[in-house]
Every structure is written in structure tokens, then in C-alpha cells.
Design an enzyme around this catalytic site. Structure first.
Site, PDB file in Angstrom:
ATOM      1  N   HIS A 140       0.833  -1.218   0.000  1.00 57.37           N
ATOM      2  CA  HIS A 140       0.000   0.000   0.000  1.00 57.37           C
ATOM      3  C   HIS A 140       0.864   1.263   0.000  1.00 57.37           C
ATOM      4  O   HIS A 140       0.425   2.311   0.460  1.00 57.37           O
ATOM      5  CB  HIS A 140      -0.940   0.046   1.210  1.00 57.37           C
ATOM      6  N   SER A 261      15.289  21.787 -15.720  1.00 55.99           N
ATOM      7  CA  SER A 261      14.119  22.622 -15.977  1.00 55.99           C
ATOM      8  C   SER A 261      14.598  23.934 -16.562  1.00 55.99           C
ATOM      9  O   SER A 261      15.673  24.416 -16.222  1.00 55.99           O
ATOM     10  CB  SER A 261      13.388  22.870 -14.656  1.00 55.99           C
ATOM     11  N   LYS A 267      16.347  21.671 -10.559  1.00 54.61           N
ATOM     12  CA  LYS A 267      15.592  20.489 -10.956  1.00 54.61           C
ATOM     13  C   LYS A 267      16.389  19.477 -11.759  1.00 54.61           C
ATOM     14  O   LYS A 267      17.195  19.816 -12.614  1.00 54.61           O
ATOM     15  CB  LYS A 267      14.393  20.914 -11.797  1.00 54.61           C
TER      16      LYS A 267
END
Ligand code: ARG
Length: 442
Positions: A140, A261, A267
Site C-alpha cells: 500500500h 528545468s 531540478k
């Protein structure tokens, strides 16, 4: 009409297969005395010239000639004249297209199998390097129990090995030659279908001429095996996207498979993983597309079946690209052992080890042990600490018979080392699995 009818825009990708099929057919016609050796030789030479024009990029395709079969034959006529007209004796475009397409798809099965081999070996290298590296195992997406990096990599080896075996099964099943089924009923010429089957690397001719020209199971099986494989690639890609995030920091992807980016200098985006995750969309789409084209078609050939190729071409291109990108990314990526171990120890991941210890050391029924452990987890949670941070007194306040020994099972290293059941996460088990797979894919 030409715009909807012509397939040359895409079926030119089967030029080589078309020429191979025609060469085999012409040689057989001569062998059987249906055409002369002289005509067969002219056809053979002419077809080789056509092939070299196609490969050299000088061939002029015509949409008016509809498809690759008519384009090749028409050019052959320009080059060798009258004998070209004898090539189509005892065959039809219906068995011709089925043959060409099967040859093309068969190559894709082979390419997928070698692509999978390369990916599996990259995974084995990762598994070997991190056979004893602890990481959290999730269910999960909640921390469940510690596992090892090697074990996690080997889970994907199992999946991709099943993909390989699915491809190999389908390849073996499809390897029957439709050539000589002619339009649908067979032919009155004394052709030798066994000879053309053999010349083209098929195991045998297909046994029913109606089935031979209307069967596209091989394309559907390719698409279905490709969809399952792409699903595996997508699940793995999703894990890499999550793992490479600043919140997880489980893995560092190489710059070669990431992008920056244009506005945010910090990034590093996992674009290759994201695109691999997305490719499954096109591949599943192709499978559903072709299943939908085929459903409800009466025997034998209908022009609907011309819609088979683009689906398979696109899916095959997407799959090969995704496999290659994943292989490169796996070979380059670096697991972050420290973050993995810290994460493995968080979230009470050794609660099961504690419960198992209560069963083993104190003879407690597992259900009671589960209950006692739950109370200890609650205590640790209230104090904002992990299970090994509780004192022996704390533990004894929940259950008086707990001894110091319990701390031996609360460490993540001990936890993984204890999972020695067959197929379990213990480094010794994982190393055995790696050795077995190395043997198998040699
Ligand atoms: N272009 C056709 C296809 O891709 C070739 C077979 C055409 N056969 C026919 N009888 N029109 O399916």
C-alpha cells in the site's frame, strides 16, 4: 479512394520481408516446373535490384499502386519486363501480406527477447552490487518490512523473464507459413508449400488456407505480450520516479537519462522514466485497437485487416525504445545505501520481527503476539521514537516476560538476514537467485 485505400505510407516497412517472400516463392515455382529457371533467375536478380533501390533510398513509392506488394511487383516489371508477371502465379496478396507481416512480427519477437536479455543483465548487476543493501519493502506504499535492494531488483528480473518466455511461446506458435494459401482456397498449381515455409524459416505451412489468410493472432499475441511487458516497465518506471524524488532519495538517476528545468535551476527530472511509464498507453491502445478491428470479421480476408500494421509498428517501436531506455537507466542508476537503510528502519518496519520473536522465544500464539506488538508500536508512536528506542522496562510494562534478547531482532540487518525461506529477502537467498539467473540467461 486512394487516400483511404493505400497502405504504402506504412507498409513500406515490410519491403525486405516482401522481397524475401517473393524470392522464396519464385524459386519454388521454378523447382516445381511452374515457371522456367530462366524466368526465376530474372525475377531473383530483379528483386535484388529493387531491394537495393529501396535500401539506397532511390525507390519511388506510388500511392496509386496501393501497397508495398504492388509497388515492388510494378518496379520489377519495369526492370525485367514480362517474367515479372509470372511471379504472382499460385499466390494472392492475401497470403502474401500475411506472410510478410508474420516475418516482420517474428523479427520483433526476436528483438524484444534480446532487449529483455539486456535489461535482465543490467538488473542482475544492480542486484549483485546491492544484494545486502537494506531498503524498506512496501505494501500500500506504506512501510511494511525491510527487504534488500537486490531482492527488489530480482523481483523485476522475474517479471521480465516471464515477458521473455511469453514472447518465445508466441513466436513458436506463430511460426507457420501462410504462403501458398493464395486468396483463400489454395491453388490448382502444383506448388510446394513446405519448401517455401522452410526457405523462410517457418516450421511448417499453416494447415488451413482460410485460416492462413484471416489469422492475425500472431499480431494480437505480440501486442498482448508487449502490453504486459510495458506494464512491467511502467511499474518500475513509476518506482524510479518516486525513488529519485527529494522526499525519498533512494536512487540517483544519471544525467544521461534526466533533464533540467528551463526555469528551476535545482531540478533534475526523471523524463526517461516518465516516458517509459507513458508508453504503455500507446501499446495497450494498439492491442485494444486491433482486437476491435478483428472482432466480427467473417472469414477470410477483409480490407479491415490492413489496419493491423500501424498498430503493431507503433507498439513495437514504443516497446523497443522503452526497453532500451530502461536498460540504460538501470545500468547508470546509483542506489543511495544510506537513505535506503534509514528509510528501512523507519515506520516500525521490524514490528513483524518482534511479533515472530514473541512466538519463538515465549511460545505465544501469533495472534496474541500481534496484539502485544501493536501495543508496543502504539507506545513508540506516542513517544515519537522507533521500536529499538524503547527500553527493556518499557517493553516489560506491556508484557513481563520480554527479555533483552528481543533487541537482537529489531535491527533491519538482522531482519533481512532472518528471511531465509526459499524466495525470501535474505542476502544469501538473493545471491543464490542471482547465480541461477546468470546461468539461465548465459
Ligand atoms: N494492402 C493490403 C493489406 O495490407 C494487402 C492485401 C490486399 N488484398 C486484397 N485482396 N486487396 O492488407
Amino acid at each position: 479512394m486512394e487516400a483511404i485505400n493505400a497502405s504504402i505510407g506504412f507498409d513500406k516497412r515490410m519491403a525486405r520481408q516482401d522481397i524475401d517472400g517473393s524470392r522464396a516463392h519464385a524459386a519454388m515455382l521454378a523447382q516445381q516446373g511452374i515457371i522456367t529457371n530462366k524466368d526465376a533467375e530474372a525475377i531473383r536478380e530483379g528483386l535484388l535490384t529493387v531491394l537495393s533501390e529501396i535500401e539506397g533510398g532511390t525507390f519511388e513509392y506510388s500511392a496509386a499502386l496501393e501497397d508495398i506488394h504492388m509497388n515492388v511487383e510494378s518496379r520489377l516489371k519495369e526492370i525485367i519486363g514480362e517474367p515479372a508477371g509470372r511471379l504472382h502465379t499460385g499466390r494472392s496478396r492475401n497470403d502474401q501480406v500475411a506472410t510478410d507481416f508474420k516475418l516482420w512480427v517474428r523479427d520483433q519477437f526476436d528483438a524484444a527477447i534480446s532487449g529483455l536479455d539486456a535489461l535482465i543483465s543490467a538488473l542482475l548487476d544492480q542486484a549483485e552490487a546491492g544484494a545486502g543493501m537494506v531498503m524498506p519493502g512496501f505494501t500500500h506504499l506504506q512501510v511494511a518490512q525491510p527487504v534488500t535492494w537486490g531482492h527488489h531488483m530480482m523481483a523485476y528480473v522475474e517479471m521480465f523473464a516471464r515477458d521473455k518466455s511469453r514472447m518465445a511461446d508466441a513466436r513458436a506458435r506463430m511460426n507457420e507459413s501462410p504462403l501458398g494459401a493464395a486468396a483463400l482456397a489454395g491453388t490448382s498449381f502444383p506448388i510446394d508449400r513446405h519448401a517455401t515455409a522452410q526457405a523462410l524459416g517457418f516450421d511448417r505451412p499453416s494447415a488451413n488456407s482460410l485460416d492462413a489468410v484471416s489469422d492475425r493472432d500472431f499480431a494480437l499475441e505480440f501486442l498482448s505480450a508487449a502490453s504486459i511487458c510495458a506494464t512491467h516497465l511502467s511499474r518500475f518506471a513509476e518506482e524510479l520516479v518516486i525513488w529519485s524524488s527529494a522526499q525519498f532519495r533512494f536512487v540517483v538517476l544519471s544525467d544521461r537519462f534526466s533533464t533540467g528545468s528551463s526555469i528551476m535551476p535545482q531540478k533534475k527530472n526523471p523524463d526517461a522514466a516518465e516516458l517509459i511509464r507513458a508508453k504503455v498507453g500507446r501499446i495497450n491502445g494498439s492491442l485494444i485497437g486491433l482486437l476491435t478491428v478483428m472482432k466480427g470479421l467473417p472469414l477470410a480476408y477483409s480490407k479491415d485487416m490492413q489496419e493491423d500494421k500501424e498498430q503493431v509498428f507503433d507498439a513495437a517501436d514504443s516497446l523497443m525504445l522503452a526497453l532500451a531506455a530502461m536498460t540504460g537507466m538501470v545500468a547508470d542508476m546509483r542506489p543511495n545505501a544510506e537513505s535506503l537503510e534509514v528509510a528501512a528502519a523507519s515506520g516500525f518496519s521490524t514490528a513483524t520481527d518482534l511479533a515472530d520473536w514473541l512466538v519463538r522465544a515465549l511460545g505465544m500464539p501469533f495472534r496474541d503476539a500481534h496484539h502485544v506488538t501493536g501495543a508496543l508500536v502504539k507506545m513508540a508512536e506516542d513517544r515519537g521514537c522507533d521500536l529499538p528506542d524503547l527500553s527493556l522496562e518499557d517493553m516489560q510494562s506491556v508484557h513481563g516476560e520480554i527479555t533483552q534478547d528481543v533487541f537482537g531482532v529489531l535491527g533491519v540487518q538482522n531482519s533481512v538476514a532472518s528471511r531465509v525461506s526459499y524466495g525470501g529477502t535474505a542476502p544469501a537467498q538473493v545471491r543464490e537467485q542471482i547465480a541461477t539467473w546468470r546461468e539461465r540467461i548465459k
